[in-house]
Design an enzyme around this catalytic site. Structure first.
Site, PDB file in Angstrom:
ATOM      1  N   CYS A 168      94.415  33.752  30.889  1.00 23.26           N
ATOM      2  CA  CYS A 168      94.959  34.081  29.573  1.00 23.26           C
ATOM      3  C   CYS A 168      96.327  34.756  29.640  1.00 23.26           C
ATOM      4  CB  CYS A 168      93.963  34.949  28.809  1.00 23.26           C
ATOM      5  SG  CYS A 168      92.355  34.149  28.647  1.00 23.26           S
ATOM      6  N   HIS A 308      97.354  42.573  23.856  1.00 18.36           N
ATOM      7  CA  HIS A 308      96.448  41.487  24.264  1.00 18.36           C
ATOM      8  C   HIS A 308      95.235  41.495  23.339  1.00 18.36           C
ATOM      9  CE1 HIS A 308      94.844  38.469  26.902  1.00 18.36           C
ATOM     10  NE2 HIS A 308      93.777  39.191  27.178  1.00 18.36           N
ATOM     11  N   GLU A 319      93.227  48.658  27.283  1.00 21.49           N
ATOM     12  CA  GLU A 319      94.629  48.460  26.931  1.00 21.49           C
ATOM     13  C   GLU A 319      95.170  49.656  26.147  1.00 21.49           C
ATOM     14  OE1 GLU A 319      97.622  45.043  25.072  1.00 21.49           O
ATOM     15  OE2 GLU A 319      95.452  44.881  24.749  1.00 21.49           O
ATOM     16  N   LYS A 340      95.556  38.128  17.588  1.00 17.68           N
ATOM     17  CA  LYS A 340      94.327  37.377  17.867  1.00 17.68           C
ATOM     18  C   LYS A 340      93.290  37.587  16.772  1.00 17.68           C
ATOM     19  CE  LYS A 340      94.609  37.232  22.948  1.00 17.68           C
ATOM     20  NZ  LYS A 340      95.854  37.996  23.163  1.00 17.68           N
ATOM     21  N   HIS A 345      91.621  33.762  20.204  1.00 16.90           N
ATOM     22  CA  HIS A 345      92.220  33.854  21.535  1.00 16.90           C
ATOM     23  C   HIS A 345      92.572  32.443  22.009  1.00 16.90           C
ATOM     24  CE1 HIS A 345      93.373  35.040  25.383  1.00 16.90           C
ATOM     25  NE2 HIS A 345      92.327  35.756  25.780  1.00 16.90           N
ATOM     26  N   PHE A 404      91.626  36.643  33.138  1.00 20.93           N
ATOM     27  CA  PHE A 404      90.552  36.692  34.131  1.00 20.93           C
ATOM     28  C   PHE A 404      91.168  36.577  35.524  1.00 20.93           C
ATOM     29  CE2 PHE A 404      86.675  34.912  31.558  1.00 20.93           C
ATOM     30  CZ  PHE A 404      86.715  36.027  30.754  1.00 20.93           C
TER      31      PHE A 404
END
Length: 418
Positions: A168, A308, A319, A340, A345, A404
């Site tokens: 991502c 994010h 975050e 998002k 996402h 990831f």
């Protein structure tokens, strides 16, 4: 410093669940629009999550002829369409460029997963009909780098051509690589971006299996709720974002409109876990600090952070902690948001699409919101611009994208001034 070459953004294209162009995307964000709805692209009765942020009313034949479209996985279709939008928006005329100019234009365009729809369909054919019935286009349709290849072939761009895959963080990584190539004099122009089309039974089932997705099936449109205490996972999205980067003098010479300047980039690894972020956000801290350092600015210069912010219980807190560590008291003076909450996402496309959102915040001096907020989380206590957009002068914006594998990326955009 790498060099004194400056890099600006002169064109953008976007296919998103809340709009099929950059303008529609911006309008959707300003309307606090949710792109989530029950899945229409396949029968979702066998998967736990029955909703997603799909593209609405996208007809590839409006952009590509049927023969070409049939030989492209949807992720590559989206890439080609967003790249065309980007080039058209920039005013660049590839047909009028010399061979030398085209040799200095590259394409770095990635996908976190690649042609998973093709993989799924051809796997079924192999099982039911045998390997001799597999399409000869199977491998070319599957591989993530093929989008960059098709864009270069479409326009004759012969500069650096590849994709960076970092889950991502892919969209941001492709943007960063493009920036560095121009900065180092290895290209004058780059098409950079990301694309994803993984909303099928295999994609949704896979993310359900690792418990990453929201299962708020009773209220899909409110399921993506970053920083809300009741968040239960991310919502899958699909689409693409493309940006044209140019060396400043090259852009000025052709009279290009300039959206913004890219001034800082950061990359790091969590070195912690294959899917979970480091609980203290150590990798995110390193990426943001590097971006500030390469931009040669102090933290208090940042006005807006496009986080994010995936709407996962662990990720949003990690975050937030990282931002507090990097920005100190200024963390409470900035505007932050997770777009998002509206688009879902977009995985490998997220960084590119959210870069566009950040740039539009600079251009319009307006902050996109984080929608669907209802329940405060004491561990998420910053100004996330909840539910409605907010006017604010934005001279610098920072966009985060993590993936990831522990990949962390940050990009800093600056309002362009002659």
């Amino acid at each position: 410093m790498i060099s004194n070459r400056r890099v600006v953004v002169t064109g953008m294209g976007a296919l998103t669940p809340i709009g099929l162009s950059v303008q529609e995307f911006w309008d959707g964000m300003m309307q606090s629009k949710s792109g989530a709805a029950p899945i229409k692209g396949f029968d979702a009765s066998r998967v736990d999550t029955k909703f997603a942020c799909e593209l609405k009313e996208f007809d590839v034949t409006k952009y590509l002829d049927r023969k070409t479209a049939r030989r492209l996985d949807p992720f590559a279709q989206y890439a080609l369409v967003s790249a065309k939008q980007c080039i058209d928006d920039s005013g660049l005329k590839p047909e009028n460029l010399s061979d030398e100019e085209k040799s200095k234009i590259g394409v770095i365009f990635g996908s976190g997963i690649g042609g998973i729809q093709t993989f799924y369909e051809q796997s079924v054919i192999n099982r039911e009909q045998g390997p001799d019935r597999i399409s000869p286009f199977f491998i070319p349709m599957l591989i993530p780098d093929i989008a960059a290849g098709h864009i270069s072939m479409q326009y004759g761009f012969q500069g650096p051509n590849y994709c960076t895959v970092s889950a991502c963080a892919t969209g941001n990584n492709n943007l960063i690589d493009s920036y560095l190539l121009i900065k180092n004099g290895l290209a004058d122009r780059m098409i950079a971006g990301g694309s994803e089309a993984s909303i099928n039974e295999l994609g949704v089932g896979g993310f359900n299996a690792n418990r990453a997705l929201s299962t708020r099936n009773d209220s899909p449109e409110t399921a993506s709720r970053p920083f809300d205490a009741t968040r239960d996972g991310f919502v899958m999205g699909e689409g693409a974002g493309a940006l044209l980067l140019e060396e400043l003098e090259v852009a000025l010479k052709r009279g290009a409109k300039i959206y913004c300047e890219i001034v800082g980039v950061g990359l790091s690894a969590d070195a912690h876990h294959i899917t979970a972020p480091h609980p203290e956000g150590t990798g995110a801290i390193l990426a943001m600090e590097m971006a500030l350092r390469t931009a040669d600015i102090t933290p208090d210069k940042i006005d807006y952070v496009n986080m994010h912010g995936t709407s996962t219980p662990l990720g949003d807190i990690a975050e937030t902690k990282a931002i507090k560590k990097v920005f100190g008291e200024h963390a409470y003076k900035m505007n932050l948001s997770s777009t998002k909450s509206m688009t879902g996402h977009l995985l490998g496309a997220a960084g590119a699409v959210e870069a566009i959102a950040s740039i539009l915040a600079i251009v319009n001096d307006r902050i996109p919101p984080t929608i669907n907020f209802e329940h405060p989380d004491p561990e998420c206590d910053l100004n996330y611009t909840f539910n409605k957009p907010q006017d604010r002068i934005v001279d610098y914006a920072l966009s985060n994208a993590f993936g990831f594998g522990g990949h962390n990326t940050s990009v800093i955009f600056k309002k362009y001034k002659e």
